[in-house]
Design a protein around this motif. Structure first.
Motif, PDB file in Angstrom:
ATOM      1  N   ILE A 378       0.829  -1.206   0.000  1.00  0.00           N
ATOM      2  CA  ILE A 378       0.000   0.000   0.000  1.00  0.00           C
ATOM      3  C   ILE A 378       0.867   1.261   0.000  1.00  0.00           C
ATOM      4  CG2 ILE A 378      -1.623   1.354   1.404  1.00  0.00           C
ATOM      5  CD1 ILE A 378      -2.908  -0.959  -0.123  1.00  0.00           C
ATOM      6  N   GLU A 379       0.501   2.212  -0.861  1.00  0.00           N
ATOM      7  CA  GLU A 379       1.235   3.475  -0.969  1.00  0.00           C
ATOM      8  C   GLU A 379       0.418   4.658  -0.446  1.00  0.00           C
ATOM      9  OE1 GLU A 379       3.724   2.911  -5.042  1.00  0.00           O
ATOM     10  OE2 GLU A 379       1.545   2.828  -5.227  1.00  0.00           O
ATOM     11  N   VAL A 380      -0.913   4.557  -0.574  1.00  0.00           N
ATOM     12  CA  VAL A 380      -1.805   5.641  -0.156  1.00  0.00           C
ATOM     13  C   VAL A 380      -2.876   5.075   0.765  1.00  0.00           C
ATOM     14  CG1 VAL A 380      -3.511   7.343  -0.925  1.00  0.00           C
ATOM     15  CG2 VAL A 380      -1.443   6.958  -2.266  1.00  0.00           C
ATOM     16  N   ASN A 515       0.062  11.609  15.550  1.00  0.00           N
ATOM     17  CA  ASN A 515       1.212  10.695  15.677  1.00  0.00           C
ATOM     18  C   ASN A 515       1.083   9.510  14.735  1.00  0.00           C
ATOM     19  OD1 ASN A 515       2.432  12.255  17.659  1.00  0.00           O
ATOM     20  ND2 ASN A 515       1.424  11.169  19.337  1.00  0.00           N
ATOM     21  N   ILE A 516      -0.146   9.009  14.590  1.00  0.00           N
ATOM     22  CA  ILE A 516      -0.377   7.860  13.704  1.00  0.00           C
ATOM     23  C   ILE A 516      -0.047   8.229  12.263  1.00  0.00           C
ATOM     24  CG2 ILE A 516      -2.128   6.300  12.772  1.00  0.00           C
ATOM     25  CD1 ILE A 516      -1.308   5.778  15.709  1.00  0.00           C
ATOM     26  N   ILE A 517      -0.537   9.396  11.827  1.00  0.00           N
ATOM     27  CA  ILE A 517      -0.264   9.842  10.453  1.00  0.00           C
ATOM     28  C   ILE A 517       1.237   9.995  10.235  1.00  0.00           C
ATOM     29  CG2 ILE A 517      -0.603  11.702   8.787  1.00  0.00           C
ATOM     30  CD1 ILE A 517      -3.114  10.018   9.298  1.00  0.00           C
ATOM     31  N   ARG A 518       1.925  10.580  11.204  1.00  0.00           N
ATOM     32  CA  ARG A 518       3.375  10.758  11.094  1.00  0.00           C
ATOM     33  C   ARG A 518       4.086   9.400  11.007  1.00  0.00           C
ATOM     34  NH1 ARG A 518       4.172  13.139  15.544  1.00  0.00           N
ATOM     35  NH2 ARG A 518       5.023  11.374  16.684  1.00  0.00           N
ATOM     36  N   ILE A 525       4.358   4.980   3.832  1.00  0.00           N
ATOM     37  CA  ILE A 525       3.124   5.385   3.162  1.00  0.00           C
ATOM     38  C   ILE A 525       3.368   6.747   2.514  1.00  0.00           C
ATOM     39  CG2 ILE A 525       0.691   5.978   3.459  1.00  0.00           C
ATOM     40  CD1 ILE A 525       1.315   3.001   3.832  1.00  0.00           C
ATOM     41  N   LYS A 526       3.176   6.833   1.194  1.00  0.00           N
ATOM     42  CA  LYS A 526       3.526   8.048   0.458  1.00  0.00           C
ATOM     43  C   LYS A 526       2.538   9.182   0.704  1.00  0.00           C
ATOM     44  CE  LYS A 526       5.813   5.595  -3.350  1.00  0.00           C
ATOM     45  NZ  LYS A 526       5.745   5.285  -4.792  1.00  0.00           N
ATOM     46  N   VAL A 548      -2.634  15.066   7.625  1.00  0.00           N
ATOM     47  CA  VAL A 548      -2.850  14.275   6.406  1.00  0.00           C
ATOM     48  C   VAL A 548      -2.365  15.056   5.192  1.00  0.00           C
ATOM     49  CG1 VAL A 548      -4.784  12.942   7.332  1.00  0.00           C
ATOM     50  CG2 VAL A 548      -5.243  15.108   6.172  1.00  0.00           C
ATOM     51  N   SER A 549      -1.965  14.332   4.152  1.00  0.00           N
ATOM     52  CA  SER A 549      -1.391  14.972   2.966  1.00  0.00           C
ATOM     53  C   SER A 549      -2.417  15.784   2.191  1.00  0.00           C
ATOM     54  CB  SER A 549      -0.797  13.910   2.033  1.00  0.00           C
ATOM     55  OG  SER A 549       0.035  13.032   2.732  1.00  0.00           O
TER      56      SER A 549
END
Length: 685
Positions: A378-380, A515-518, A525-526, A548-549
């Motif tokens: 998984i990338e995204v 923290n999870i996203i980081r 994860i890109k 989030v991105s």
């Protein structure tokens, strides 16, 4: 179909062979021999004596037959064979007579190689080529040309190899079986003031069970009496206990830490979250990943190809280059041994089983090895907002009071309401220690809010529409505009034309989300994307705080599906939601991940289920999946690399039988040990 536990199954190739043979029996067409979990699933119409006979050909038996396990004969034979081999070497050293060493070598060869030889002989009569066939031809050829020492060493090393294969697989199985032992066996039924111990299968909905300190809660239910902390690690992977009191739900399989609880059963054991979890984990053991399926297909062509290469090594040098027949016949036998695909077949299953086990311990259910492999690619990751990055519970993020009665009136009016926004206001007022007063009269105004009479005066509570045509004063208007720009929902309290105060309410962001996203970005994860039906301003606020991105607000469920499809055009995409409203997007993504703390819908909807009520273990799951994928690649590379190295030794004629078996054995040892390192993941944390 009925499930039976089997023992003695240590070879994945053998499992496939047994399955093929039993499927030829009348009624055996649907038979499944499950190598990873060491089980066989049979139709009840099949001839069990015929099944036992087929299983016995590979030294496998039904555990239910009740035969004692007895000593490990393979290990005993290997000890005796090793002693015989040493005795033969000693005899060669002290005597010039060849007969005595040959006798000792013969004993070592027979004890270590007899089971393999007999299996291979049966296969040759049926023109079936597998590991045993290769070894049988090699042993026969070695004895035929008088290489007794080589034959004995090959037989002993192959026996050790089988023992190591068995150990590695059993280690992974035991780890999984330990996980499955969390299921309670009995319950203490409380009826008419008396207690009775019954099997959990006998429990019915609405039964009251007694759970003492240290006991497991037998099935999903709700506490009707008592107060205690409960260890839910078996369900959610959470190590910290959760406080439970009357009215609180509990999971079957969780452990009562202290005190006594009376629990009303809300689901029979088979319907409980724990039962479904264990069933999913067991099913996941046997699902094949694309890599495993490729290896199995490759092995089908690999073994015959090795026999052809061996024949060419034996024939081409003597026929075309006038080389010695004996020397190249010996080299050809060594090629056969190098060709054993043991390590290659073991490259994947132990690592996959270990990965599923580690994640299950963390409260992450992966419904099959294919999904574990997919997670590693998984990338995204696309997130729903409500209940995923946020708690899904409104709370007051800011408030402005313009009158002393603001909180008192708001508290009095909202106490009579069960609306989620009302709960947020009540919680805020209680935090401030607001005085309680009675409401004399209350009326709901659809789409606007509430009008009420409190202490003889009429008040209005709700959104901006509740004040009608009344223009808020400059100070109130400024606060309202500020709160709205921040993406909050407005609740105001007014009396006549005067606004007493304003609450700004928003869905509370989970403390761990940022923290999870980081950590996800750190784990490779890109891109992380948030998809929500909430107002874009709300979405923007949450996106900034979580990191989030990208984000998309104000989109409908069908638009979420469209966004997921767009992301899939360039990347491998996982979607995370609650398993109900986001079901279409979960199904559209390459991988659907649901979070729901054991809800039926979450378990049934997604490919992966986070049993916790948060995303805390998600980075761990990604890390484990990538480690498993790396381990499998290393295993395949090592098993093929060592064999290629050994085969290259045939060019100068340096390959010997013992080097050949050591290359295969070394690959098997490395593959097994590397795969088992996955089980150490939690211990490093």
């Amino acid at each position: 179909m009925k499930e039976h536990k089997i023992t003695g199954l240590s070879c994945g190739h053998c499992a496939l062979k047994l399955q093929d043979q039993i499927q030829q029996l009348p009624g055996g067409e649907e038979t499944q021999v499950q190598f990873n979990s060491s089980k066989i699933i049979l139709d009840e119409e099949v001839d069990m004596d015929a099944v036992r006979s087929i299983l016995a050909s590979e030294k496998v038996r039904l555990e239910a037959d009740g035969k004692p396990k007895g000593p490990n004969w393979l290990m005993i034979f290997l000890y005796v064979s090793a002693a015989s081999f040493i005795a033969a070497l000693t005899a060669e050293w002290y005597t010039e007579q060849p007969a005595l060493p040959i006798v000792f070598y013969g004993i070592a060869t027979i004890l270590s190689g007899y089971p393999t030889f007999m299996k291979g002989l049966r296969n040759l009569t049926k023109l079936k080529f597998d590991i045993n066939t290769l070894m049988t031809v090699a042993l026969t050829g070695a004895v035929a040309i008088g290489e007794w020492r080589e034959a004995a060493l090959v037989a002993i090393l192959f026996g050790i190899n089988e023992l190591l294969e068995s150990y590695g697989m059993e280690k992974a199985r035991r780890s999984m079986e330990t996980l499955l032992e969390v299921a309670p066996k009995e319950a203490v039924l409380l009826k008419d003031g008396k207690t009775e111990i019954i099997s959990i299968e006998e429990l019915n909905v609405d039964d009251i069970v007694l759970v003492k300190t240290g006991q497991k809660i037998p099935s999903d239910g709700v506490v009707v009496h008592g107060k205690s902390s409960v260890n839910e690690a078996a369900i959610t992977g959470e190590s910290l206990p959760v406080e439970k009191e009357s009215g609180e739900p509990v999971f079957g399989g969780s452990i009562n830490n202290e005190g006594v609880l009376h629990v009303k059963v809300t689901k029979t054991y088979k319907q409980s979250a724990l039962s479904k979890i264990l069933a999913l984990v067991q099913e996941a053991q046997e699902s094949k990943t694309p890599t495993e399926l490729f290896i199995n297909r490759f092995a089908n062509y690999y073994t015959p190809a090795i026999m052809i290469i061996s024949a060419l090594v034996m024939l081409v040098p003597p026929l075309l280059f006038n080389e010695a027949w004996g020397e190249w016949f010996y080299q050809g036998l060594a090629v056969l041994i190098v060709g054993c695909p043991c390590a290659l077949i073991l490259s994947s299953p132990i690592a996959i089983l270990s990965g599923i086990t580690v994640n299950a311990r963390n409260g992450i259910l992966i419904k099959g090895g294919a999904y574990l492999e997919q997670l590693s690619k998984i990338e995204v990751i696309a997130f729903d907002k409500t209940g995923t990055l946020t708690l899904g519970e409104p709370h007051v993020v800011a408030d402005a009071s313009f009158h002393p009665d603001f909180y008192k009136v708001a508290y009095a009016i909202e106490k009579s309401s069960s609306h989620p926004l009302a709960k947020a206001v009540i919680k805020r007022c209680e935090e401030l220690g607001t005085e309680e007063v009675e409401v004399d009269e209350i009326k709901t105004v659809s789409g606007q809010g509430i009008t009420a009479i409190v202490e003889g005066s009429t008040y209005r509570l709700g959104n901006e529409k509740i004040i009608g045509e009344t223009e808020p004063d400059e100070e109130s208007a400024k606060v309202i505009e500020q709160y709205k720009q921040e993406g909050n929902t407005i609740v105001l309290v007014a009396k006549d034309r005067e606004i007493l105060g304003i609450f700004a309410i928003a869905d509370e962001i989970r403390k761990e989300s940022a923290n999870i996203i980081r950590d996800l970005h750190r784990n490779g994860i890109k891109e992380t994307v948030m998809l929500t039906g909430d107002h874009p301003l709300v979405a923007e606020k949450v996106a900034k705080k979580t990191g989030v991105s990208a984000f998309f607000g104000g989109i409908l469920p069908e638009e979420k599906v469209k966004k997921v499809r767009e992301l899939k055009e360039k990347h491998k995409v996982a979607m995370i939601g609650d398993g109900i409203n986001d079901a279409p997007a979960l199904a559209t993504a390459d991988l659907g991940i649901a979070m729901g703390k054991g809800t039926d819908s979450a378990i049934e909807t997604a490919d992966i289920v986070l049993m916790q009520d948060h995303l805390g273990k998600l980075p761990d799951a990604v890390e484990v999946s990538r480690k498993v994928n790396t381990v499998i690649k290393w295993n395949i590379g090592l098993s093929l690399g060592l064999k290629m190295f050994a085969l290259l030794l045939t060019i100068p004629g340096w390959l010997t039988l013992w080097i050949a078996i050591l290359s295969d054995m070394g690959a098997t040892i490395l593959v097994t040990l590397i795969s088992l390192t996955v089980l150490l993941h939690n211990r490093k944390k």
